[in-house]
Structures are given as C-alpha cells and as structure tokens.
Design a protein around this motif. Structure first.
Motif, mmCIF file in Angstrom:
data_model
loop_
_atom_site.group_PDB
_atom_site.id
_atom_site.type_symbol
_atom_site.label_atom_id
_atom_site.label_comp_id
_atom_site.label_asym_id
_atom_site.label_seq_id
_atom_site.Cartn_x
_atom_site.Cartn_y
_atom_site.Cartn_z
ATOM 1 N N GLN A 513 33.438 39.635 42.410
ATOM 2 C CA GLN A 513 33.454 41.100 42.487
ATOM 3 C C GLN A 513 33.615 41.690 41.094
ATOM 4 O OE1 GLN A 513 36.566 43.104 44.620
ATOM 5 N NE2 GLN A 513 35.174 44.101 46.015
ATOM 6 N N GLN A 515 34.962 45.320 39.274
ATOM 7 C CA GLN A 515 35.625 46.602 39.570
ATOM 8 C C GLN A 515 35.844 47.404 38.302
ATOM 9 O OE1 GLN A 515 39.225 46.495 41.792
ATOM 10 N NE2 GLN A 515 38.228 45.922 43.707
ATOM 11 N N GLU A 516 35.759 48.739 38.476
ATOM 12 C CA GLU A 516 36.109 49.630 37.368
ATOM 13 C C GLU A 516 37.013 50.702 37.967
ATOM 14 O OE1 GLU A 516 33.680 51.822 33.793
ATOM 15 O OE2 GLU A 516 32.999 52.218 35.832
ATOM 16 N N LYS A 517 38.192 50.838 37.429
ATOM 17 C CA LYS A 517 39.178 51.805 37.934
ATOM 18 C C LYS A 517 39.334 51.682 39.450
ATOM 19 C CE LYS A 517 38.365 55.030 34.196
ATOM 20 N NZ LYS A 517 37.218 55.712 33.684
ATOM 21 N N GLY A 518 39.452 50.431 39.934
ATOM 22 C CA GLY A 518 39.693 50.208 41.364
ATOM 23 C C GLY A 518 38.458 50.334 42.248
ATOM 24 N N LYS A 519 37.271 50.692 41.653
ATOM 25 C CA LYS A 519 36.051 50.854 42.475
ATOM 26 C C LYS A 519 35.123 49.659 42.268
ATOM 27 C CE LYS A 519 33.828 55.050 42.777
ATOM 28 N NZ LYS A 519 33.539 56.326 42.044
ATOM 29 N N ALA A 520 34.593 49.125 43.391
ATOM 30 C CA ALA A 520 33.673 47.972 43.276
ATOM 31 C C ALA A 520 32.317 48.436 42.720
ATOM 32 C CB ALA A 520 33.491 47.339 44.641
ATOM 33 N N VAL A 530 35.178 46.092 32.278
ATOM 34 C CA VAL A 530 35.444 46.052 33.726
ATOM 35 C C VAL A 530 36.339 44.857 34.061
ATOM 36 C CG1 VAL A 530 33.274 47.178 34.420
ATOM 37 C CG2 VAL A 530 33.310 44.702 34.061
#
Length: 593
Positions: A513, A515-520, A530
């Motif tokens: 996975q 993620q960037e700032k908690g977003k996939a 990331v």
C-alpha cells in the motif's frame, strides 16, 4: 517534320484559382477573336498562333523572340485527377504544366502532391503565383503585364510580394529545385520560372503565356515533332452520350486520326479492337442551336487535338488507357500486345500483405499506387472498377496477418452492396474519397494513429523504471508489514510492484500500500514523499534508512524499454533504467541485451 502545338495542363491545390486562370486565358483570347480566336476541342481549348501573336507578340518582340509553335492546346479540366489520366508509357501526354500556387497561402498539401506527380511523370512546369490582387495595399491595373504593374505599386507592397515569393523559392530549394521570378532567370532549363499573376484582374497573364510559349519552343521542339503516321492518344474520359452510346474523349498527341480507322484501346478485361464510326469536335458556342446538337463531325484530325470518338463495343474501355490507330497493313496483334503490357504494368495482383486499391481510371490508379509506394505502403491488389465482395475478402485475408494493411482504398468508385455487407461482417475498413490527396492522407494518418495506439498499448503493459530512497527517521513499523517513509527520486511506484536493493540487486519484497497523510494512493510520482508498506523485509536486517531501492523490472520489459520506448521515458527515468540495467549486469553479464 512539322511541330505540333504543345499540350498544357493546369495543376494546383484546391481554391488556388486554376479554373479562373483557364477562364481568364480563354477570355483574353476570346477578346482577341478577330485574329481567329480559340476553338474548343473535347476537354481542351486550342489557341491558334494568330491569337497568341495578338496576346503575347508585343511582349515576345521585346525579348527578341518570335512565335514558332502553331498554337497551344490547353486541357480544360484543371487538377491532378485530369493530369493523371493524361498518361502514356514512360511519362505524360502533357508537354508542360502550369502549377498554380496561391501567393498568400504559399505551398499547401496538394502543391507537394502535384510536384510529386510532375516529377514521377518527368513533366516540365512553370509556376503561376496567383492572387497578387489580394496582397494588402495592391493597386490593380486589369490585363496589364506584371512588370509594369509591379513598378506602379508602393514600396512596402513590392517588398511584401517579394517576401512571399522568396518563401516559395525557399521551399522549392528544400525540395531540390532552383526557382526564381521569371524576369531574373538566365537559364530556363535549370530554373523553374515563377510568374506572379491575378486570374481575377488578368495582371501577369500575358507574361505567363509568353514564358509558356518561350519555354515550349525553346526546349521541347524535339518532343513536339509529329509524324504523319497513325494516331497515338490517351483516353481522358469514357462518357455516355445520348444517342451515341459510350464515347471516348481522347487527346491525340501524335500522328493522324481518321474516320473508319481501326483502333486498339485499353479495356477492363482485355484491349478493345474496334473501328471509328465518327470523330466529333464541339461546335463553336455561337453555332449551337440545340443543346443536343453540340458536336460536329470531322473526317480527320492531326496531333495535338482533343476529340470524341464514337465506335461500337466500347464497354469496359478505361480512362487513362492508351489508344493506337492501326496502320493499313498493320499487325493488330502487335498493338493489342502493346496496350496489354502497358495496362498490366499498372494493375497489381499479388499475394503480399498489402492494401486493396480500387480507382475509377488507370491514371488515378497509377498515381495513387506510386504515392502509396513512396509512403512505404505495400499493395496486394490494384485495379479499376467498383469495390466488390472479392476485394473485401482479399482485405480480410490480409487483416488476419497484418491488421493495418487489411483495408480497401476506394477512389471515386462505388462500393457494391454485397461488398458493404462483407466489410461489416469481417470488420474491414473502407476508405472512400473523391480527391487523391484526401484518400492517401486519410489512410496514412489512420495508419499512423493505429501504429501509435498499438505502441501505446504495448507501453502501457510494461513495468516502468522507478527509484526511491528510504527517508531517515521515518520508520513507522519494522516488520509484517514494514512501513517506511520514502521519497520518489525517479519514475513512479505503485502497489503490487516488487523492489530491489541498489547495492546488490536483491529483491526485498512487494509494495502492499502507498499512503499520503493517511490516504491510500494508487501511485506516487517523482518528487513525492509517501509512506509505503512492504510485505517481506525487516527494517534493520533487510532494509535500512537512506537505502536506495529500484522498481524490479522483468528482463523482457527492460529490453523493450531500451529498444523501443526510450523516447517515451523522462530523462530521470532513462537514468534510473540505465542504473538498474547496470546493476543487473553485474550479476548476469548480458542481462536485457
């Protein structure tokens, strides 16, 4: 040996003023009618020597030149469709051509095509740089020679015209021709003459004709010598006439044609042998009392002439085909062989994987085939006639091996209903056009687009290079899965791709996975920072902070990227690819070669 009048053809891109130019030349000479005027031929206008003398005599005498040719035969149908049918073995029936270029628009797509055809047929030409009256600030002086009018223009208008002419001269130079304004040329055999004209106002027309006359009598004398033997001609058009049936509009370029002559002409199945019932020429306009009665019969014509031939059994006769009159005691078979050989050279029937080409006449068929060959397009079948079911079947066979050549190109012909049906069922594309240039352009751009789409699709399937660095101080989890912060240095990364270490090329696991700032994210591009989760490695044992990792590329993909797709990669991606390949070759010397 007597010399005949030269046959002149007018070519150029659409809307450059070809028809208007022909009309203007005719009008100017209709005004000079007292001296004998022009006579209409079939498909051509004849300007007798007296008319020419009145039109260009004064100008020629200043050039210390006399008119020696008996006149000019100007083909009425402008454009290269007509020119292509004025064909004969090893060249053109036209002795010289006028290439019309719009002085404001300069070279256009069909201008190049005309030059290609003129080159292929080895036809000399001069250029009418037309529409000078449209140049901003131009003051028109109708029917005045160009050189006089030019002197009367403002300085900036003259400069504007000069610059436009230089542009045209420059393009000719790039195409391998020397060209210049007609009054600056010393040797007309080596330099193409450009005559600025206005078909609308008549400016420059006298000089255009003077240069035309001068060129033909100076350099084409040998070609213009005619024999008193039996006629040789070319069919310009096969035409149904009320009350006469099928007739042949023919340009006779050598010899003498008589009523009752036995002629051999190219036909669809085989050469046609028939006897002339009547030779017709148009009646002068002021003598036509009844529209159905537009022709008068003559017993004999000498070259060069445009005539309509009435004869039995003309079904299947082809436009662009050769026509020979057989001498009294002549061997008919010899002429049949001559015509057969000539036509077989143009028609193509092979089993190569190539396109199927159908055209309305031999001339257009020959011109399109030449053009396709120049574009590197192979031809399986080329013939005259409507598109039949068999043509589509041939294309379908090709389509199985070579989808981009499994097409039918139809120029100015019908597609028969069963062929339409077959094309739909076998998904064969038919390109139909009434302009040669459009037909070729449409097919070639389709071919390019399809090739590019194919390359694009292949490129999409390939794993692209990528390079990342593990950021110091961003280890969020050491194992199962390891989660670390990374910076993308080149290319991009996506979930489900494997990574290898830069120092030894060992695989360290697959990205699960991003993620960037908690977003996939579905991908991370160059420059992004990331977090990624990796299934296999353990931080501190398999991977470390500051490590450089590469996207793992299958060998076949790396090979394809190196060979075919380097130009589709950014400089950073190219660098990452080269580094990765270098890394792999340390382990396996000839990896991806």
């Amino acid at each position: 040996m007597s010399i005949r009048q030269p046959i002149v053809c007018v070519l150029g891109h659409v809307d450059t003023g070809k028809t208007l130019l022909l009309d203007k030349i005719r009008k100017t000479s209709v005004q000079a009618r007292e001296a004998g005027g022009i006579t209409q031929h079939i498909g051509a206008s004849f300007f007798p020597v007296d008319t020419l003398r009145q039109m260009v005599g004064p100008l020629l005498s200043t050039m210390k030149s006399e008119i020696e040719i008996p006149g000019l035969l100007v083909v009425d149908t402008p454009g290269h469709e007509a020119f292509t049918n004025l064909r004969k073995r090893g060249g053109s029936v036209a002795d010289i051509a006028i290439l019309v270029i719009d002085v404001l628009r300069g070279f256009e797509a069909q201008t190049y095509e005309c030059i290609e055809i003129l080159k292929a047929r080895k036809t000399p030409f001069l250029v009418a740089a037309n529409k000078i009256d449209r140049i901003p600030g131009w003051n028109s002086y109708p029917d005045t020679p160009f050189l006089k009018v030019y002197q009367l223009q403002d300085k900036y208008v003259r400069e504007d015209l000069d610059n436009r002419l230089y542009e045209i001269i420059g393009i000719f130079s790039r195409l391998g021709f020397r060209a210049d304004r007609f009054d600056r040329i010393k040797d007309f055999t080596k330099t193409i003459a450009i005559v600025p004209t206005s078909a609308k106002t008549g400016e420059g027309i006298t000089e255009l004709l003077a240069v035309l006359v001068g060129l033909t009598q100076q350099y084409l004398k040998k070609r213009l010598q005619t024999t008193a033997g039996p006629a040789k001609g070319t069919v310009l058009e096969v035409k149904e006439e009320p009350g006469l049936g099928l007739t042949l509009n023919t340009i006779v370029y050598d010899g003498v044609l008589r009523k009752d002559d036995l002629i051999v002409v190219g036909g669809k199945e085989k050469p046609i042998v028939t006897r002339i019932r009547a030779i017709l020429v148009p009646k002068p306009l002021d003598e036509i009392r009844d529209p159905r009665d537009k022709f008068s019969a003559v017993d004999v014509v000498s070259a060069a002439a445009g005539v309509k031939i009435v004869a039995p059994d003309l079904e299947g006769a082809l436009a662009g085909a050769p026509l020979y009159a057989v001498p009294e005691e002549g061997d008919v078979e010899k002429y049949v062989r001559l015509v057969s050989e000539e036509i077989e050279k143009i028609r193509i029937a092979t089993d190569v994987d190539g396109v199927v080409l159908k055209a309305d006449a031999l001339g257009s068929l020959e011109a399109i085939a030449e053009n396709l060959k120049r574009n590197g397009v192979p031809i399986r079948l080329a013939d005259v006639g409507d598109v039949s079911k068999r043509d589509v079947t041939e294309a379908a066979v090709v389509k199985e091996h070579e989808p981009l050549y499994g097409t039918v190109l139809a120029f100015n012909v019908k597609v028969l209903p069963d062929a339409e049906e077959e094309a739909k069922n076998s998904n064969v594309q038919i390109f139909r056009e009434k302009i040669i240039y459009h037909l070729i352009e449409n097919y070639v751009s389709w071919l390019k687009a399809q090739r590019e789409a194919k390359i694009e699709a292949e490129f999409e399937k390939i794993v692209k290079p990528g390079k990342i660095r593990i950021l110091e101080g961003y280890v969020f989890r050491r194992a199962k899965p390891a989660i670390v912060g990374v910076e993308v240095l080149a290319g991009k990364i996506k979930p489900k791709i494997s990574l290898v270490r830069a120092e030894d090329g060992e695989e360290v696991g697959e990205i699960q996975q991003i993620q960037e700032k908690g977003k996939a994210l579905s991908e991370a591009k160059q420059g992004m920072q990331v977090a990624i989760s990796l299934d296999k490695p353990m931080v501190g044992r398999h991977i470390f902070e500051k490590d450089i990792l590469y996207v793992k590329l299958p060998e076949a993909h790396a090979k394809a990227l190196l060979k075919d797709f380097m130009d589709k990669l950014t400089l950073d991606e190219q660098e990452a690819l080269n580094e990765y390949v270098g890394l792999m070759r340390k382990k396996v010397p000839f990896w991806a070669t």
